[in-house]
Design an enzyme around this catalytic site. Structure first.
Site, PDB file in Angstrom:
ATOM      1  N   SER A 140       0.841  -1.199   0.000  1.00 45.11           N
ATOM      2  CA  SER A 140       0.000   0.000   0.000  1.00 45.11           C
ATOM      3  C   SER A 140       0.873   1.244   0.000  1.00 45.11           C
ATOM      4  O   SER A 140       2.039   1.211   0.412  1.00 45.11           O
ATOM      5  CB  SER A 140      -0.887  -0.001   1.253  1.00 45.11           C
ATOM      6  N   TYR A 153      -2.962  -0.567  10.517  1.00 41.73           N
ATOM      7  CA  TYR A 153      -2.981  -1.107   9.146  1.00 41.73           C
ATOM      8  C   TYR A 153      -1.693  -0.708   8.426  1.00 41.73           C
ATOM      9  O   TYR A 153      -1.042  -1.538   7.778  1.00 41.73           O
ATOM     10  CB  TYR A 153      -4.195  -0.571   8.390  1.00 41.73           C
TER      11      TYR A 153
END
Length: 240
Positions: A140, A153
């Protein structure tokens, strides 16, 4: 690496980025195996794919990881690309004592990091038998900078990023196995709806970038806004 004639396993392949990747590579003449936890969603996804296969299972559970790896070895011994795309994410307010931050972080670390390490280890013997193989880990833009909404996260994806670099170094002298890292920014999917995913790029753009990267053996695959940050990091690393 060739972009057609592969047998590709995609975790989290029933929706979002995973399904977009499945569609792109399926249309190019690859055999697709999608995985997900929800059988109904898997069956819906198969309706938009040509002769694809679904394997239901939760890769965050060790027993399911072992079972799926065994199924691939027994029923699909030609698998040569594993795309580790399944993930978990929670808005995690670290200032809220009632937020159960540690439990959310545990689930993210287990799904986004530990499970990938274990499933990769389970499938490596199969991949190493192939003439040409690849592992694609979907990280990500968050690996480069966390925020107050997704702190744990981001940490889990940063861990995955570090592991992926180490995995690539481990097999750097193996000309048959390539290790890719795909860095999506905010993407408009159901997965990201809670954090404003409607403002993100379409998942098809992520799939297109991955397809192009495999064709030219580009192991680092930043997408959209991630390209700017990735270029800065690469420049800084090169000058060290």
């Amino acid at each position: 690496m060739k972009t057609t004639g592969n047998t590709i396993f995609i975790s989290g392949g029933s929706a979002g980025i995973g399904l977009a990747i499945a569609k792109k590579f399926n249309a190019a003449g690859n055999k697709i195996i999608i995985n997900g936890r929800d059988e109904a969603r898997l069956q819906n996804a198969l309706k938009v794919l040509d002769n694809a296969i679904a394997i239901q299972g939760d890769l965050s559970l060790q027993a399911d990881r072992i079972s799926i790896a065994k199924q691939l070895k027994s029923n699909h011994p030609d698998v040569n690309i594993i795309i580790n795309n399944a993930g978990a994410a929670f808005i995690n307010d670290l200032s809220d004592n009632n937020n159960n931050s540690a439990e959310k972080a545990y689930q993210e670390i287990n799904t986004n990091y530990i499970s990938v390490i274990d499933f990769t280890a389970l499938t490596l013997p199969l991949l190493l038998q192939q003439k040409e193989a690849a592992i694609v880990n979907v990280s990500s833009i968050a690996v480069f900078r966390s925020n107050k909404y997704l702190p744990t996260y981001s940490a889990s994806k940063a861990a995955l990023h570090s592991y992926t670099q180490g995995l690539r170094d481990t097999f750097s002298e193996n000309e048959s196995l390539n290790v890719y890292e795909l860095y999506p920014p905010l993407v408009n999917t159901e997965f990201s709806a809670e954090i404003g995913g409607a403002n993100g790029i379409p998942p098809s753009e992520v799939a297109d970038e991955l397809f192009a990267a495999l064709a030219k053996d580009q192991f680092e695959v930043p997408v959209g806004d991630t390209k700017k940050i990735h270029a800065l990091v690469e420049h800084a690393t090169a000058t060290l």
